[in-house]
Design a protein around this motif. Structure first.
Motif, mmCIF file in Angstrom:
data_model
loop_
_atom_site.group_PDB
_atom_site.id
_atom_site.type_symbol
_atom_site.label_atom_id
_atom_site.label_comp_id
_atom_site.label_asym_id
_atom_site.label_seq_id
_atom_site.Cartn_x
_atom_site.Cartn_y
_atom_site.Cartn_z
ATOM 1 N N GLY A 1 46.493 57.707 67.348
ATOM 2 C CA GLY A 1 46.518 56.270 67.133
ATOM 3 C C GLY A 1 46.387 55.848 65.686
ATOM 4 O O GLY A 1 46.454 54.663 65.368
ATOM 5 N N VAL A 2 46.222 56.790 64.777
ATOM 6 C CA VAL A 2 46.132 56.472 63.350
ATOM 7 C C VAL A 2 47.536 56.183 62.817
ATOM 8 O O VAL A 2 48.503 56.842 63.198
ATOM 9 N N GLY B 1 42.943 54.854 65.771
ATOM 10 C CA GLY B 1 43.384 53.500 65.513
ATOM 11 C C GLY B 1 43.238 53.020 64.078
ATOM 12 O O GLY B 1 43.587 51.880 63.779
ATOM 13 N N ALA B 2 42.747 53.860 63.182
ATOM 14 C CA ALA B 2 42.635 53.447 61.782
ATOM 15 C C ALA B 2 44.030 53.274 61.190
ATOM 16 O O ALA B 2 44.997 53.883 61.651
ATOM 17 N N HIS B 3 44.121 52.434 60.174
ATOM 18 C CA HIS B 3 45.419 52.146 59.546
ATOM 19 C C HIS B 3 45.249 52.236 58.036
ATOM 20 O O HIS B 3 44.496 51.464 57.451
ATOM 21 N N ALA C 1 39.586 50.888 61.553
ATOM 22 C CA ALA C 1 39.389 50.337 60.208
ATOM 23 C C ALA C 1 40.743 50.230 59.512
ATOM 24 O O ALA C 1 41.689 50.950 59.834
ATOM 25 N N PHE C 2 40.830 49.323 58.532
ATOM 26 C CA PHE C 2 42.059 49.122 57.770
ATOM 27 C C PHE C 2 41.761 49.371 56.296
ATOM 28 O O PHE C 2 40.805 48.813 55.744
ATOM 29 N N VAL C 3 42.596 50.193 55.656
ATOM 30 C CA VAL C 3 42.464 50.487 54.221
ATOM 31 C C VAL C 3 43.718 49.968 53.526
ATOM 32 O O VAL C 3 44.834 50.350 53.861
ATOM 33 N N SER C 4 43.520 49.099 52.543
ATOM 34 C CA SER C 4 44.606 48.411 51.841
ATOM 35 C C SER C 4 45.238 49.267 50.741
ATOM 36 O O SER C 4 44.638 50.240 50.279
ATOM 37 N N PRO C 5 46.425 48.866 50.284
ATOM 38 C CA PRO C 5 47.096 49.584 49.196
ATOM 39 C C PRO C 5 46.239 49.661 47.933
ATOM 40 O O PRO C 5 45.535 48.705 47.591
ATOM 41 N N GLY C 6 46.299 50.820 47.267
ATOM 42 C CA GLY C 6 45.631 50.992 45.988
ATOM 43 C C GLY C 6 44.158 51.311 46.059
ATOM 44 O O GLY C 6 43.485 51.391 45.032
#
Length: 188
Positions: free
Chosen positions: A84-85, A104-106, A138-143
């Motif tokens: 699910g990642v 489910g992390a992104h 959890a969501f990790v953004s660009p950079g």
């Protein structure tokens, strides 16, 4: 890879070579990667390496992981990426040794420049140091870069680099809430 100055309403955002390579990967993912039994980590690692991924020993990437571009992926030894990642790696994603990316992390390296006339597509790498745990959904953004031993709590959103090692972060946006004990970690 990303075309600059294009009109995304009438033309492609990526080079033809990139689009063809991603299409081939999607066919392999659909036919050989995704249906593979959960214990066949070595099989999935071999497929990823065939497409340019750099993987350390004993990496467990589960069949339900969506990887946009394996050639933009580096995973250190003894790390796991759960079902699910989503690894949306228009720019490189580097996952250190002994990391866990939970269900489910992104991890998203791409976005748009909302101030540009053409809504220009942009991409920035994500780097997880060793012993990082990205919890479920959890969501990790660009950079973004995460320091060694960082924990991102479930459903948190990381919008900037988190540079304090062995710290637990939670919330939207993620903020430090606790420290993490270093004992019991495997050597690098």
């Amino acid at each position: 890879m990303i075309l600059q100055g294009n009109d995304p309403t009438t033309g492609a955002s990526f080079t033809l070579g990139n689009r063809l390579q991603r299409q081939l990967w999607q066919c392999v993912w659909l036919c050989l990667f995704r249906p593979s039994p959960r214990p066949l980590h070595a099989w999935r690692a071999a497929l990823l390496r065939l497409f340019g991924a750099r993987l350390g020993p004993h990496v467990h990437i589960y069949p339900g992981v969506k990887i946009w571009a394996p050639w933009q992926l580096s995973v250190g030894g003894h790390s796991g990426v759960a079902d699910g990642v989503t690894l949306y790696n228009m720019a490189p994603i580097e996952i250190g040794a002994y990391c866990v990316v939970s269900q489910g992390a992104h991890l998203c390296t791409g976005s748009h420049d909302y101030n540009s006339a053409n809504f220009q597509l942009v991409a920035h790498p994500i780097v997880l140091a060793s012993h990082v745990w990205i919890c479920a959904e959890a969501f990790v953004s660009p950079g973004v870069s995460l320091a060694e031993g960082a924990v991102v709590a479930p459903r948190s959103v990381v919008t900037r680099s988190l540079r304090t090692p062995w710290t637990v972060y939670a919330g939207i946006p993620a903020r430090p809430i606790s420290t993490r004990t270093r004992h019991g970690t495997a050597p690098d």
